[in-house]
Write an enzyme that holds these catalytic residues in place. Structure first.
Site, PDB file in Angstrom:
ATOM      1  N   GLY A  20       0.760  -0.968   0.070  1.00 22.78           N
ATOM      2  CA  GLY A  20      -0.033  -0.027  -0.009  1.00 22.78           C
ATOM      3  C   GLY A  20       0.796   1.249  -0.111  1.00 22.78           C
ATOM      4  O   GLY A  20       0.187   2.463   0.125  1.00 22.78           O
ATOM      5  N   GLU A  27       4.277  -6.341   1.573  1.00 22.16           N
ATOM      6  CA  GLU A  27       4.049  -6.972   0.275  1.00 22.16           C
ATOM      7  C   GLU A  27       3.737  -5.810  -0.657  1.00 22.16           C
ATOM      8  O   GLU A  27       2.519  -5.370  -0.922  1.00 22.16           O
ATOM      9  CB  GLU A  27       2.564  -7.536   0.277  1.00 22.16           C
ATOM     10  CG  GLU A  27       2.708  -8.678   0.824  1.00 22.16           C
ATOM     11  CD  GLU A  27       1.190  -9.275   1.310  1.00 22.16           C
ATOM     12  OE1 GLU A  27       0.929 -10.427   1.651  1.00 22.16           O
ATOM     13  OE2 GLU A  27       0.380  -8.530   1.360  1.00 22.16           O
ATOM     14  N   PRO A  28       4.789  -4.818  -1.000  1.00 23.44           N
ATOM     15  CA  PRO A  28       4.701  -3.666  -1.851  1.00 23.44           C
ATOM     16  C   PRO A  28       4.364  -4.073  -3.351  1.00 23.44           C
ATOM     17  O   PRO A  28       4.795  -5.206  -3.818  1.00 23.44           O
ATOM     18  CB  PRO A  28       5.849  -2.945  -1.785  1.00 23.44           C
ATOM     19  CG  PRO A  28       6.966  -4.100  -1.489  1.00 23.44           C
ATOM     20  CD  PRO A  28       6.219  -5.038  -0.859  1.00 23.44           C
ATOM     21  N   ARG A  78       2.455  -1.679  -6.088  1.00 21.71           N
ATOM     22  CA  ARG A  78       2.366  -0.576  -6.800  1.00 21.71           C
ATOM     23  C   ARG A  78       4.038   0.110  -6.767  1.00 21.71           C
ATOM     24  O   ARG A  78       4.356   0.772  -7.702  1.00 21.71           O
ATOM     25  CB  ARG A  78       1.311   0.481  -6.133  1.00 21.71           C
ATOM     26  CG  ARG A  78       1.200   1.724  -7.262  1.00 21.71           C
ATOM     27  CD  ARG A  78       0.516   3.004  -6.049  1.00 21.71           C
ATOM     28  NE  ARG A  78      -0.847   2.084  -5.707  1.00 21.71           N
ATOM     29  CZ  ARG A  78      -2.013   2.212  -6.278  1.00 21.71           C
ATOM     30  NH1 ARG A  78      -2.250   2.611  -7.612  1.00 21.71           N
ATOM     31  NH2 ARG A  78      -2.834   1.595  -5.745  1.00 21.71           N
ATOM     32  N   ARG A 110      -7.677   2.905 -14.838  1.00 19.58           N
ATOM     33  CA  ARG A 110      -7.382   3.580 -13.718  1.00 19.58           C
ATOM     34  C   ARG A 110      -8.442   4.946 -13.372  1.00 19.58           C
ATOM     35  O   ARG A 110      -8.964   5.105 -12.292  1.00 19.58           O
ATOM     36  CB  ARG A 110      -6.163   3.831 -12.973  1.00 19.58           C
ATOM     37  CG  ARG A 110      -5.682   2.250 -12.986  1.00 19.58           C
ATOM     38  CD  ARG A 110      -4.161   2.466 -12.017  1.00 19.58           C
ATOM     39  NE  ARG A 110      -4.437   2.720 -10.629  1.00 19.58           N
ATOM     40  CZ  ARG A 110      -4.271   3.854  -9.997  1.00 19.58           C
ATOM     41  NH1 ARG A 110      -3.870   4.887 -10.964  1.00 19.58           N
ATOM     42  NH2 ARG A 110      -4.619   4.084  -8.963  1.00 19.58           N
ATOM     43  N   CYS A 136     -15.561   3.273 -27.169  1.00 22.38           N
ATOM     44  CA  CYS A 136     -16.901   4.028 -27.453  1.00 22.38           C
ATOM     45  C   CYS A 136     -17.536   4.088 -26.017  1.00 22.38           C
ATOM     46  O   CYS A 136     -18.411   3.297 -25.655  1.00 22.38           O
ATOM     47  CB  CYS A 136     -17.448   3.035 -28.293  1.00 22.38           C
ATOM     48  SG  CYS A 136     -16.954   2.992 -29.876  1.00 22.38           S
ATOM     49  N   GLU A 137     -17.046   5.242 -25.381  1.00 26.52           N
ATOM     50  CA  GLU A 137     -17.511   5.530 -24.205  1.00 26.52           C
ATOM     51  C   GLU A 137     -17.251   6.865 -23.533  1.00 26.52           C
ATOM     52  O   GLU A 137     -15.845   6.829 -23.861  1.00 26.52           O
ATOM     53  CB  GLU A 137     -17.175   4.251 -23.179  1.00 26.52           C
ATOM     54  CG  GLU A 137     -17.649   4.562 -21.725  1.00 26.52           C
ATOM     55  CD  GLU A 137     -17.578   3.024 -20.904  1.00 26.52           C
ATOM     56  OE1 GLU A 137     -17.736   1.856 -21.766  1.00 26.52           O
ATOM     57  OE2 GLU A 137     -17.328   2.997 -19.797  1.00 26.52           O
TER      58      GLU A 137
HETATM   59  N1  LLP Z   1      -1.194  -6.991  -0.378  1.00 27.55           N
HETATM   60  C1  LLP Z   1      -2.633  -7.228  -0.378  1.00 27.55           C
HETATM   61  C2  LLP Z   1      -3.268  -8.158   0.299  1.00 27.55           C
HETATM   62  C3  LLP Z   1      -3.371  -6.395  -1.185  1.00 27.55           C
HETATM   63  O1  LLP Z   1      -4.772  -6.434  -1.382  1.00 27.55           O
HETATM   64  C4  LLP Z   1      -2.620  -5.450  -2.119  1.00 27.55           C
HETATM   65  C5  LLP Z   1      -3.392  -4.730  -3.082  1.00 27.55           C
HETATM   66  C6  LLP Z   1      -1.190  -5.325  -1.905  1.00 27.55           C
HETATM   67  C7  LLP Z   1      -0.590  -6.248  -0.966  1.00 27.55           C
HETATM   68  C8  LLP Z   1      -0.335  -4.446  -2.858  1.00 27.55           C
HETATM   69  O2  LLP Z   1      -0.677  -3.172  -2.619  1.00 27.55           O
HETATM   70  P1  LLP Z   1       0.082  -2.019  -3.151  1.00 27.55           P
HETATM   71  O3  LLP Z   1       1.438  -1.951  -2.627  1.00 27.55           O
HETATM   72  O4  LLP Z   1       0.314  -2.342  -4.635  1.00 27.55           O
HETATM   73  O5  LLP Z   1      -0.616  -0.831  -3.127  1.00 27.55           O
HETATM   74  N2  LLP Z   1      -6.404  -1.683  -8.564  1.00 27.55           N
HETATM   75  C9  LLP Z   1      -5.925  -0.812  -7.657  1.00 27.55           C
HETATM   76  C10 LLP Z   1      -5.203  -1.163  -6.447  1.00 27.55           C
HETATM   77  C11 LLP Z   1      -5.828  -2.606  -5.960  1.00 27.55           C
HETATM   78  C12 LLP Z   1      -4.860  -2.968  -4.727  1.00 27.55           C
HETATM   79  C13 LLP Z   1      -5.456  -4.193  -4.210  1.00 27.55           C
HETATM   80  N3  LLP Z   1      -4.513  -4.628  -3.296  1.00 27.55           N
HETATM   81  C14 LLP Z   1      -5.369   0.517  -8.408  1.00 27.55           C
HETATM   82  O6  LLP Z   1      -5.330   0.549  -9.393  1.00 27.55           O
HETATM   83  O7  LLP Z   1      -5.035   1.564  -7.610  1.00 27.55           O
END
Ligand code: LLP
Length: 444
Positions: free
Chosen positions: A248, A290-291, A293, A330, A361-362
């Site tokens: 996150g 768990e990074p 993004r 997004r 088409c949106e």
């Molecule tokens: N761990 C778990 C359990 C998660 O659900 C997620 C993301 C992550 C790690 C990784 O999070 P990150 O570091 O990538 O923020 N599609 C959305 C983001 C959905 C995230 C879902 N879970 C977007 O495009 O912003």
């Protein structure tokens, strides 16, 4: 546009990434094209790994593959010594086919199917992150059938709401994910897990949301999780080996975003764990994160070719590109903001305010509203920054638009990591039943 990682404007005035001129990349691979700055991905991975090394704790940094999952990426993650978080048999299959070591794979998800669990057990993955009671019993039963014990973490919801977009915050009580600490469900889950003979309970997992720019949410989550762990030790005499605080960590999409360095998040998390477990546990637990993004997000740039435009005097000018919500859903989904530039005219001054439209088409298929650009012409190249996470992985074939290719660029070399989908790929799984369209036979 902010120039991330190795991005720069070269002597020709073109955007260059990883030493590769984007105009040449267009010639070689076509557009739309996802360009991934390999050095920046590796740098981001190392920032987390180095920060943990300095903490003195045992750790695992698991890349959340949902952000961008391809076989080449899995190889890179392996090379950097990270673990891998998967949430489906598709991600698991990709990792295994790429030769990723199964013992470093963690399997997430609120509805893992028996087939997915079986596949993961057969592969001997490192652990499952169990999400609900049905899953605990299913895991136990399948482990028993296979004559093994499976490692699990329990996903708990610590009741923290991260400051982020509503749709992507998951740490709060009213969530489809995990066992709630506050209402006693998590405590029951610990007892159930200990009692089930084919489960080996390793620890707890919490994920509070995504695109977070403060450390407080993680600190509060760590406190609640450790408070819970202390209660479990006192009452059940059970000690967790692992505390996983999820992903996150925020990245920069636009100048409004103010990400912290990975080391700041890691220090806040590891300090919180040290503070909360010292004196309670004889040995501090391992800390996992768990990074997703923040490993790949700002390393990605999408290159488009400018097509038609529409000027509505006194209202706005739309510039259309050859992709859109199919390669980047997004903005439509989350109202996400992006920066962009003309990649072939990198030194020209921005004199117009335009809005970038996709080709679907949106009406909602808009990539960027009110972007400052030099006057864009048909055939110009538009580069959109920070598209490395949740773009390719969430891409669709809406309007039967083929998904773009993905290239890794590094030190002047580009390498295809995902081929562009062909028109034949689009119909590859189509079947015309005998009884449909009998009147006309297909030719050719
Ligand atoms: N761990 C778990 C359990 C998660 O659900 C997620 C993301 C992550 C790690 C990784 O999070 P990150 O570091 O990538 O923020 N599609 C959305 C983001 C959905 C995230 C879902 N879970 C977007 O495009 O912003």
């Amino acid at each position: 546009m902010y120039l991330h990682g190795t991005s720069k404007i070269n002597a020709k005035g073109h955007l260059e990434i990883g030493g590769c001129d984007t105009v040449e990349l267009k010639e070689q691979y076509g557009t739309p094209l996802y360009i991934m700055d390999e050095a920046l991905i590796r740098q981001r991975a190392r920032e987390y790994m180095d920060a943990f090394r300095q903490s003195g704790l045992s750790y695992q940094v698991a890349y959340a593959s949902k952000a961008f999952c391809t076989m080449a990426m899995c190889r890179l993650v392996e090379e950097e010594g990270m673990s891998l978080d998967v949430v489906s048999e598709g991600e698991l299959y990709t990792a295994l086919k790429a030769g990723f070591p199964a013992e470093r794979i963690h399997f997430h998800g609120n509805n893992k199917t028996p087939a997915e669990i079986q596949m993961a057990i057969s592969a001997r993955i490192g652990c499952f992150v169990a999400d609900n009671f049905d899953e605990l019993h299913l895991l136990n039963a399948l482990a028993a059938e296979n004559g093994v014990k499976v490692n699990i973490l329990l996903r708990v919801t610590p009741g923290v709401e991260a400051h982020t977009h509503e749709y992507i915050s998951t740490g709060q009580t009213d969530s489809k994910f995990g066992f709630d600490i506050g209402n006693g469900t998590a405590y029951e889950a610990v007892k159930t897990s200990i009692a089930l003979p084919h489960l080996q309970l390793l620890g707890l997992h919490s994920h509070i949301g995504s695109q977070i720019f403060e450390v407080e949410g993680f600190q509060v989550a760590a406190e609640r999780v450790s408070g819970f762990a202390v209660k479990v030790k006192r009452e059940l005499d059970f000690v967790f080996k692992v505390i996983n605080l999820g992903g996150g960590f925020g990245i920069r999409y636009t100048k409004e975003d103010t990400p912290l360095h990975a080391s700041v998040y890691v220090k806040a998390i590891t300090d919180a764990v040290k503070r909360n477990f010292s004196g309670v546990y004889d040995q501090l637990p391992e800390v996992w994160i768990e990074p997703g993004r923040s490993i790949v997000g700002d390393a990605g740039t999408t290159l488009y070719t400018v097509g038609s435009s529409k000027d509505i005097p006194g209202v706005r000018k739309y510039i259309s590109v050859d992709g859109g919500m199919t390669d980047n859903p997004r903005p439509a989904l989350y109202d996400s903001k992006y920066e962009a530039m003309l990649a072939n005219r990198g030194r020209e001054a921005a004199t117009e305010t335009v809005s970038i439209a996709g080709k679907c088409c949106e009406s909602g298929d808009m990539l960027i509203w009110d972007l400052e650009l030099p006057p864009a012409k048909t055939g110009d190249l538009l580069a959109v920054a920070s598209t490395g996470a949740y773009n390719y992985s969430m891409a669709s074939n809406y309007n039967r638009i083929p998904r773009p290719a993905v290239v890794f660029v590094n030190e002047g070399e580009s390498a295809l990591v995902v081929k562009r989908e062909s028109l034949n790929d689009l119909i590859a799984n189509d079947v015309i039943p005998q009884r449909v369209g009998k009147q006309h036979s297909l030719k050719g």
